[in-house]
Enzyme design. Structure first.
Site, PDB file in Angstrom:
ATOM      1  N   LYS A 162       0.823  -1.043   0.074  1.00 41.95           N
ATOM      2  CA  LYS A 162       0.138   0.205   0.021  1.00 41.95           C
ATOM      3  C   LYS A 162       0.990   1.438  -0.064  1.00 41.95           C
ATOM      4  CE  LYS A 162      -3.873   1.917   2.762  1.00 41.95           C
ATOM      5  NZ  LYS A 162      -4.848   1.565   3.889  1.00 41.95           N
ATOM      6  N   SER A 209      -9.724  -0.592   7.009  1.00 48.51           N
ATOM      7  CA  SER A 209      -9.181  -0.788   5.825  1.00 48.51           C
ATOM      8  C   SER A 209      -8.577  -1.929   5.196  1.00 48.51           C
ATOM      9  CB  SER A 209      -8.339   0.735   5.749  1.00 48.51           C
ATOM     10  OG  SER A 209      -8.999   1.792   5.518  1.00 48.51           O
ATOM     11  N   SER A 217      -9.550   1.746   3.114  1.00 41.08           N
ATOM     12  CA  SER A 217      -8.910   2.427   2.043  1.00 41.08           C
ATOM     13  C   SER A 217      -7.779   1.350   1.286  1.00 41.08           C
ATOM     14  CB  SER A 217      -7.989   3.558   3.058  1.00 41.08           C
ATOM     15  OG  SER A 217      -7.093   2.901   3.826  1.00 41.08           O
TER      16      SER A 217
HETATM   17  N1  GLN Z   1     -12.901   4.060   6.362  1.00 35.21           N
HETATM   18  C1  GLN Z   1     -12.417   4.440   7.734  1.00 35.21           C
HETATM   19  C2  GLN Z   1     -12.021   5.975   7.605  1.00 35.21           C
HETATM   20  O1  GLN Z   1     -12.449   6.425   6.735  1.00 35.21           O
HETATM   21  C3  GLN Z   1     -11.080   3.447   8.303  1.00 35.21           C
HETATM   22  C4  GLN Z   1      -9.811   3.792   7.203  1.00 35.21           C
HETATM   23  C5  GLN Z   1      -8.956   2.848   7.738  1.00 35.21           C
HETATM   24  O2  GLN Z   1      -9.021   1.941   8.343  1.00 35.21           O
HETATM   25  N2  GLN Z   1      -7.748   3.537   7.300  1.00 35.21           N
HETATM   26  O3  GLN Z   1     -11.226   6.449   8.317  1.00 35.21           O
END
Ligand code: GLN
Length: 488
Positions: A82, A181, A157
């Site tokens: 990532k 994410s 994400s």
């Molecule tokens: N979707 C969650 C957010 O927007 C989690 C994102 C993540 O785990 N990085 O913060």
């Protein structure tokens, strides 16, 4: 015919060790696949083709010099990372325009550990800007699409990593998980995603979003590969004081163990209105199957679940507002032209950050500001303690907890972009585990009538990744969901 880019880590290890294939064979298959599908999927921000050939030749030499029974670990295995994990000398953007040209002068601990085992970095995968989002639509560069249905999002994400694994554009990948994410995109893309216990894996070199919640973890084609990668990236690191000085077991050793008598908690707060009917049915069928394998379902309660999303969005944005203060046009990345120093700071941040990142910086700054701190930030910390205690109480009664990973199947691109609250609610089943710090894994457990993947989540006690891997493996071995491939 299945080609070499479709291999799992353990399959590739076997074939390489027996010298039935070469590292170059796998790498060529991976890049052939990227050439043929990446235009549609858009999983990568950077593809590391040139560098990887040199590493591949080196890896092959090492394999040639060892015996056919030796452990070759990750020698020659193409893995995607990532793009919020620093790789020395290789662009690391966090999918943000503010870091569009950032080349880290150092290597993250996780990628250093993969490097020491001989992995090949395929490329850096797309994400929601600074990992803030659930669909990759907040990326400053491109939206990744779901290999199962190119009109839909891959989740986020870590959507780029999950889509790359699902589309066989790599053998495995790393993601990061602050509120879901790793697990939610794994569920959306029909692959395996594991968020380790907070402190299990070093965060050194992971660009910080919300430091008390962030963890790096594997996204893989099956549970065994998850165990293999987790073992390699885990363990104390002097560069991250929150990484725990705790023994790292060989996570592959627990896989074959019996799950007879294992008590699996089903939290009643997770099976409520608003949950997709097909998902609910699929999860209950999976629980029946686990029961037939000897697990004992027990209804439990996690009473503070309804506060998790609100608590998370106060704490995560507060930490983000502080962590992202460093992007000022001086130290890294984008530097806009300004009348004076203050104007340069302001213009850089106005131009460099996308709308969601700005929204979160404002929310977090507000929650931390004097006069509001007690009402928001401190209150949220108190609720976080209650949520953590919910899990401790539950784990006095059961060995693991089982829930859906996401309340809905993958949604259409554009469907939720105008409504941030709807987007935030997609994480309703994954956020509590980050607040509590406990480990959780999502694995495929079926498909909807539209042929979209459904994921089931297993949650464990602190530092008990072995139990969730064991039950995930037992389930996987009795089903074929993980073997299905998208028709790209
Ligand atoms: N979707 C969650 C957010 O927007 C989690 C994102 C993540 O785990 N990085 O913060």
């Amino acid at each position: 015919m299945s080609s070499l880019n479709m291999l799992t880590i353990s399959e590739a290890q076997n074939l390489l060790r027996k010298k039935e294939i070469s590292v170059i064979d796998i790498l060529e298959a991976v890049f052939w696949r990227i050439d043929s599908v990446e235009e549609k999927v858009k999983a990568f921000i950077t593809i590391n083709k040139e560098n990887s050939l040199t590493v591949a030749k080196d890896a092959q030499k090492k394999i040639d010099s060892i015996g056919s029974n030796d452990n070759i670990s990750l020698l020659g295995i193409p893995i995607a990372v990532k793009d919020n994990i620093c790789t020395k000398g290789i662009l690391t953007t966090c999918a943000s325009k503010i870091l569009y040209n950032f080349i880290p002068p150092y290597e993250s601990t996780v990628t250093m550990r993969l490097k020491n085992k001989g992995y090949i970095l395929v490329g850096k995968t797309n994400l929601d800007e600074f990992a803030m989002g659930s669909s990759t639509e907040n990326s400053g560069f491109q939206t990744t699409l779901n290999p199962w249905d190119l009109e839909r999002v891959p989740g986020g994400s870590s959507g780029g990593s999950a889509a790359a694994v699902a589309a066989d554009e790599c053998i495995a990948a790393l993601g990061s998980d602050t509120g879901g994410s790793i697990r939610q995109p794994a569920s959306f893309c029909g692959v395996v995603g594991l968020k380790p216990t907070y402190g299990r894996v070093s965060r050194f070199g992971l660009v910080a979003y919300a430091s008390s919640l962030d963890q790096i973890g594997p996204i893989t084609k099956n549970v065994r590969d998850s165990a293999i990668l987790l073992k390699i990236i885990s363990g104390h690191d002097p560069y991250d004081s929150t990484s725990a000085p705790i023994n790292v077991p060989d996570f592959t050793e627990c896989l074959e163990k019996d799950i007879k008598g294992l008590k699996i908690g089903i939290p009643k707060e997770y099976f409520i209105e608003g949950m997709d009917k097909e998902i609910e049915n699929t999860i209950f069928q999976a629980i029946k199957l686990l029961e037939s394998l000897g697990a004992i379902p027990v209804e439990i309660s996690l009473p503070h679940t309804e506060y998790a999303v609100a608590t998370y969005y106060i704490l995560a944005t507060s930490e983000a507002s502080s962590n992202l203060a460093r992007y000022d046009g001086v130290k890294y990345g984008l530097r806009a032209v300004g009348k004076d120093l203050m104007d340069m700071y302001l213009t850089t941040r106005a131009q460099g950050f996308g709308a969601e990142v700005k929204r979160r910086i404002m929310l977090g700054t507000y929650a931390l500001s004097s006069g509001y701190y007690e009402a928001y930030y401190r209150k949220a910390q108190q609720v976080r303690t209650l949520i953590k205690k919910d899990f401790e109480d539950a784990f006095n009664k059961v060995d693991i907890i089982v829930t859906p990973t996401s309340p809905t199947p993958p949604f259409k691109a554009g469907e939720k972009t105008q409504d941030p609250l709807q987007m935030y609610l997609t994480d309703i089943y994954t956020i509590s585990m980050n607040l509590a710090g406990v480990p959780a894994i999502s694995i495929p457990c079926g498909f909807t009538s539209n042929n979209l993947p459904v994921g089931i989540q297993f949650i464990g006690k602190h530092f008990d990744e072995e139990s969730i891997l064991k039950i995930a493996y037992a389930y996987e071995q009795s089903t074929d969901w993980h073997r299905r491939k998208p028709a790209l």
